[in-house]
Design an enzyme around this catalytic site. Structure first.
Site, PDB file in Angstrom:
ATOM      1  N   GLN A 101       0.838  -1.206   0.000  1.00 23.37           N
ATOM      2  CA  GLN A 101       0.000   0.000   0.000  1.00 23.37           C
ATOM      3  C   GLN A 101       0.873   1.257   0.000  1.00 23.37           C
ATOM      4  O   GLN A 101       0.576   2.236  -0.697  1.00 23.37           O
ATOM      5  CB  GLN A 101      -0.920   0.000   1.222  1.00 23.37           C
ATOM      6  CG  GLN A 101      -1.921  -1.136   1.211  1.00 23.37           C
ATOM      7  CD  GLN A 101      -2.729  -1.227   2.505  1.00 23.37           C
ATOM      8  OE1 GLN A 101      -2.584  -0.418   3.416  1.00 23.37           O
ATOM      9  NE2 GLN A 101      -3.582  -2.224   2.592  1.00 23.37           N
ATOM     10  N   VAL A 103       3.791   1.846  -1.244  1.00 15.70           N
ATOM     11  CA  VAL A 103       4.471   2.207  -2.489  1.00 15.70           C
ATOM     12  C   VAL A 103       3.509   2.673  -3.584  1.00 15.70           C
ATOM     13  O   VAL A 103       3.943   3.012  -4.680  1.00 15.70           O
ATOM     14  CB  VAL A 103       5.378   1.056  -3.006  1.00 15.70           C
ATOM     15  CG1 VAL A 103       6.448   0.733  -1.981  1.00 15.70           C
ATOM     16  CG2 VAL A 103       4.568  -0.180  -3.362  1.00 15.70           C
ATOM     17  N   ARG A 106       2.788   7.819  -5.358  1.00 18.06           N
ATOM     18  CA  ARG A 106       3.631   8.099  -6.532  1.00 18.06           C
ATOM     19  C   ARG A 106       4.569   9.267  -6.308  1.00 18.06           C
ATOM     20  O   ARG A 106       5.458   9.522  -7.113  1.00 18.06           O
ATOM     21  CB  ARG A 106       2.734   8.380  -7.750  1.00 18.06           C
ATOM     22  CG  ARG A 106       2.008   7.162  -8.271  1.00 18.06           C
ATOM     23  CD  ARG A 106       0.886   7.531  -9.196  1.00 18.06           C
ATOM     24  NE  ARG A 106      -0.183   8.249  -8.511  1.00 18.06           N
ATOM     25  CZ  ARG A 106      -1.223   8.797  -9.109  1.00 18.06           C
ATOM     26  NH1 ARG A 106      -1.347   8.717 -10.404  1.00 18.06           N
ATOM     27  NH2 ARG A 106      -2.157   9.419  -8.409  1.00 18.06           N
ATOM     28  N   GLN A 112      13.326  -0.893  -0.640  1.00 21.25           N
ATOM     29  CA  GLN A 112      12.871  -1.942   0.285  1.00 21.25           C
ATOM     30  C   GLN A 112      13.814  -3.135   0.252  1.00 21.25           C
ATOM     31  O   GLN A 112      14.391  -3.459  -0.795  1.00 21.25           O
ATOM     32  CB  GLN A 112      11.453  -2.380  -0.133  1.00 21.25           C
ATOM     33  CG  GLN A 112      10.846  -3.447   0.754  1.00 21.25           C
ATOM     34  CD  GLN A 112       9.347  -3.578   0.545  1.00 21.25           C
ATOM     35  OE1 GLN A 112       8.809  -3.047  -0.430  1.00 21.25           O
ATOM     36  NE2 GLN A 112       8.674  -4.270   1.433  1.00 21.25           N
ATOM     37  N   SER A 114      14.752  -6.689  -0.354  1.00 23.75           N
ATOM     38  CA  SER A 114      14.140  -7.604  -1.311  1.00 23.75           C
ATOM     39  C   SER A 114      14.191  -9.040  -0.813  1.00 23.75           C
ATOM     40  O   SER A 114      15.269  -9.560  -0.489  1.00 23.75           O
ATOM     41  CB  SER A 114      14.864  -7.503  -2.653  1.00 23.75           C
ATOM     42  OG  SER A 114      14.407  -8.545  -3.496  1.00 23.75           O
ATOM     43  N   ARG A 168      10.244 -17.562  -1.663  1.00 20.36           N
ATOM     44  CA  ARG A 168       9.439 -16.514  -1.014  1.00 20.36           C
ATOM     45  C   ARG A 168       7.967 -16.564  -1.434  1.00 20.36           C
ATOM     46  O   ARG A 168       7.115 -15.971  -0.782  1.00 20.36           O
ATOM     47  CB  ARG A 168      10.002 -15.127  -1.314  1.00 20.36           C
ATOM     48  CG  ARG A 168       9.831 -14.685  -2.765  1.00 20.36           C
ATOM     49  CD  ARG A 168      10.230 -13.252  -2.945  1.00 20.36           C
ATOM     50  NE  ARG A 168      10.260 -12.874  -4.362  1.00 20.36           N
ATOM     51  CZ  ARG A 168      10.416 -11.638  -4.780  1.00 20.36           C
ATOM     52  NH1 ARG A 168      10.553 -10.657  -3.916  1.00 20.36           N
ATOM     53  NH2 ARG A 168      10.439 -11.352  -6.073  1.00 20.36           N
ATOM     54  N   LEU A 185       6.820  17.077   3.036  1.00 24.95           N
ATOM     55  CA  LEU A 185       5.772  17.258   4.044  1.00 24.95           C
ATOM     56  C   LEU A 185       4.380  17.347   3.429  1.00 24.95           C
ATOM     57  O   LEU A 185       3.420  16.813   3.975  1.00 24.95           O
ATOM     58  CB  LEU A 185       6.054  18.499   4.902  1.00 24.95           C
ATOM     59  CG  LEU A 185       5.084  18.620   6.074  1.00 24.95           C
ATOM     60  CD1 LEU A 185       5.333  17.548   7.125  1.00 24.95           C
ATOM     61  CD2 LEU A 185       5.148  20.002   6.700  1.00 24.95           C
ATOM     62  N   HIS A 190      -0.783  14.701   2.948  1.00 21.80           N
ATOM     63  CA  HIS A 190      -1.828  14.165   2.058  1.00 21.80           C
ATOM     64  C   HIS A 190      -2.091  12.700   2.427  1.00 21.80           C
ATOM     65  O   HIS A 190      -3.237  12.265   2.562  1.00 21.80           O
ATOM     66  CB  HIS A 190      -1.343  14.298   0.608  1.00 21.80           C
ATOM     67  CG  HIS A 190      -2.181  13.588  -0.413  1.00 21.80           C
ATOM     68  ND1 HIS A 190      -3.347  14.138  -0.919  1.00 21.80           N
ATOM     69  CD2 HIS A 190      -2.025  12.385  -1.023  1.00 21.80           C
ATOM     70  CE1 HIS A 190      -3.865  13.285  -1.801  1.00 21.80           C
ATOM     71  NE2 HIS A 190      -3.084  12.227  -1.884  1.00 21.80           N
ATOM     72  N   ARG A 195      -4.609   7.947   5.185  1.00 19.22           N
ATOM     73  CA  ARG A 195      -4.308   6.693   5.869  1.00 19.22           C
ATOM     74  C   ARG A 195      -4.578   6.729   7.366  1.00 19.22           C
ATOM     75  O   ARG A 195      -4.555   5.684   8.019  1.00 19.22           O
ATOM     76  CB  ARG A 195      -2.848   6.295   5.607  1.00 19.22           C
ATOM     77  CG  ARG A 195      -2.479   6.158   4.138  1.00 19.22           C
ATOM     78  CD  ARG A 195      -3.213   5.030   3.452  1.00 19.22           C
ATOM     79  NE  ARG A 195      -2.679   4.741   2.123  1.00 19.22           N
ATOM     80  CZ  ARG A 195      -3.051   3.722   1.371  1.00 19.22           C
ATOM     81  NH1 ARG A 195      -3.991   2.887   1.783  1.00 19.22           N
ATOM     82  NH2 ARG A 195      -2.524   3.529   0.183  1.00 19.22           N
TER      83      ARG A 195
END
Ligand SMILES: Cc1cc2nc3c(=O)[nH]c(=O)nc-3n(C[C@H](O)[C@H](O)[C@H](O)COP(=O)(O)OP(=O)(O)OC[C@H]3O[C@@H](n4cnc5c(N)ncnc54)[C@H](O)[C@@H]3O)c2cc1C
Length: 316
Positions: A101, A103, A106, A112, A114, A168, A185, A190, A195
């Site tokens: 969620q 990522v 945009r 991250q 892997s 995985r 910021l 936003h 969220r």
């Protein structure tokens, strides 16, 4: 259950570092690694430009101006001033479904760990129970048993030479992970609006609480003043101010706009929506929604932060 390096199917694999615990528990945590130095100086410089005042050195800006322009940014539709504040967080202890969620933003940059190369050890122990499953319950046993079974199968595959990028595939969405998150910021607020809303998964609210805390506690380290004394960095107070939860910053989107923004047939219920609707109908600004000293006429009524912040069932 540990992995045997010699049997690994890909030289690039490495053992994933244990997820850092907080008070002995795996929880979503944000660590602020970097922020724009003198963030409110930058905001004030931008605000001054809108008034035709050039800034050649942030040292020319007073703290009163920093506070003033910060307050003024919330009265204007222009969002550019907040975009001058950049933030770099390291996030850990969140689930893979959560980062999926994350990522979707945009306007941010992510890096991250892997699971193609990071081999998880102690996988099951690093997966906390979801909020709807009570410790010691039958559901908790079903959950935990399956996690250990899955860990065993995963480790067996990795140890037999199956590359982690294939093994995985067995891992659950709840596998905890870590990533770097660069945002500014304006975009952070936003997303806080989206969220922190009850419509979003509860894990977000835990993470956002940690984000605010990390910002408030962020220090650039001591600096040496003209007399050679080590002093707290002058921008430390600014982060405390920026990260203070207010209706216009770290609050659900309804607080930002004054009305519920999730009203489609595909949106879900919300424990505070009726009161938000009533406040909106009466033109009551969100700064007043939590005021328990006012005698609100129903269906209006004070909304406590905990109602949307701490309740995983707030949209069920
Ligand atoms: C409660 C909730 C439920 C959700 N449920 C689902 C779901 O079921 N399924 C699903 O797939 N997603 C879901 N999402 C994700 C959602 O659809 C968005 O993808 C995500 O929240 C990112 O939001 P955003 O577009 O506002 O933010 P960003 O991607 O950060 O964009 C912010 C703003 O920047 C501008 N922008 C960004 N990129 C561009 C561009 N290339 N061109 C022009 N303007 C741009 C736009 O104005 C945009 O509004 C959900 C989100 C929330 C909050």
């Amino acid at each position: 259950m540990s992995s045997e390096v010699v049997k690994w199917g890909d030289d690039a694999q490495y053992v994933s570092e244990p997820i850092k615990k907080k008070d002995g528990r795996i929880v979503p945590q944000a660590f602020m690694l970097w922020g724009t130095p003198d963030p409110l100086g930058a905001v004030a410089a931008v605000g001054r430009m809108f008034k035709g005042i050039p800034t050649y050195d942030l040292a020319d800006i007073t703290d009163d101006e920093r506070r003033l322009y910060w307050e003024e940014t919330f009265k204007s539709h222009l969002r550019a001033p907040h975009e001058f504040i950049q933030l770099h967080f390291f996030v850990e202890g969140v689930s893979r479904s959560h980062t999926h969620q994350m990522v979707r933003q945009r306007t941010a940059t992510f890096a991250q760990e892997s699971l193609r190369f990071a081999v998880k050890e102690d996988l099951a122990n690093e997966i906390p129970l979801p909020p709807s499953i009570a410790e010691g319950s039958g559901a908790a046993k079903v959950w935990t048993d399956m996690m250990f079974e899955m860990e065993q199968a995963y480790t067996k595959l990795v140890n037999s030479g199956v590359p982690a990028e294939d093994a995985r595939g067995l891992l659950p969405h709840a596998t905890t992970t870590r990533l770097h998150w660069r945002t500014n910021l304006n975009d952070l607020l936003h997303h806080a609006g989206n969220r922190l809303c009850t419509q979003a998964q509860f894990e977000w609210r835990i993470l956002m609480i940690s984000v605010m805390k990390a910002m408030r506690e962020y220090v650039e380290g001591d600096y040496i003043d003209n007399d050679g004394h080590a002093r707290p960095h002058p921008s430390d107070w600014q982060w405390k101010l920026i990260a203070q939860p207010t209706p216009q910053t770290f609050a659900p989107i309804c607080y930002h706009t004054g009305k519920c923004e999730f009203r489609a047939i595909f949106d879900r219920p919300c424990v505070i929506r009726d009161r938000v609707d009533a406040f909106a109908a009466h033109g009551v600004p969100s700064e007043m929604w939590g005021d328990e000293n006012i005698h609100w006429e129903e269906p209006m009524g004070a909304i406590r932060y905990e109602e949307w912040l701490m309740n995983p069932d707030a949209a069920r």
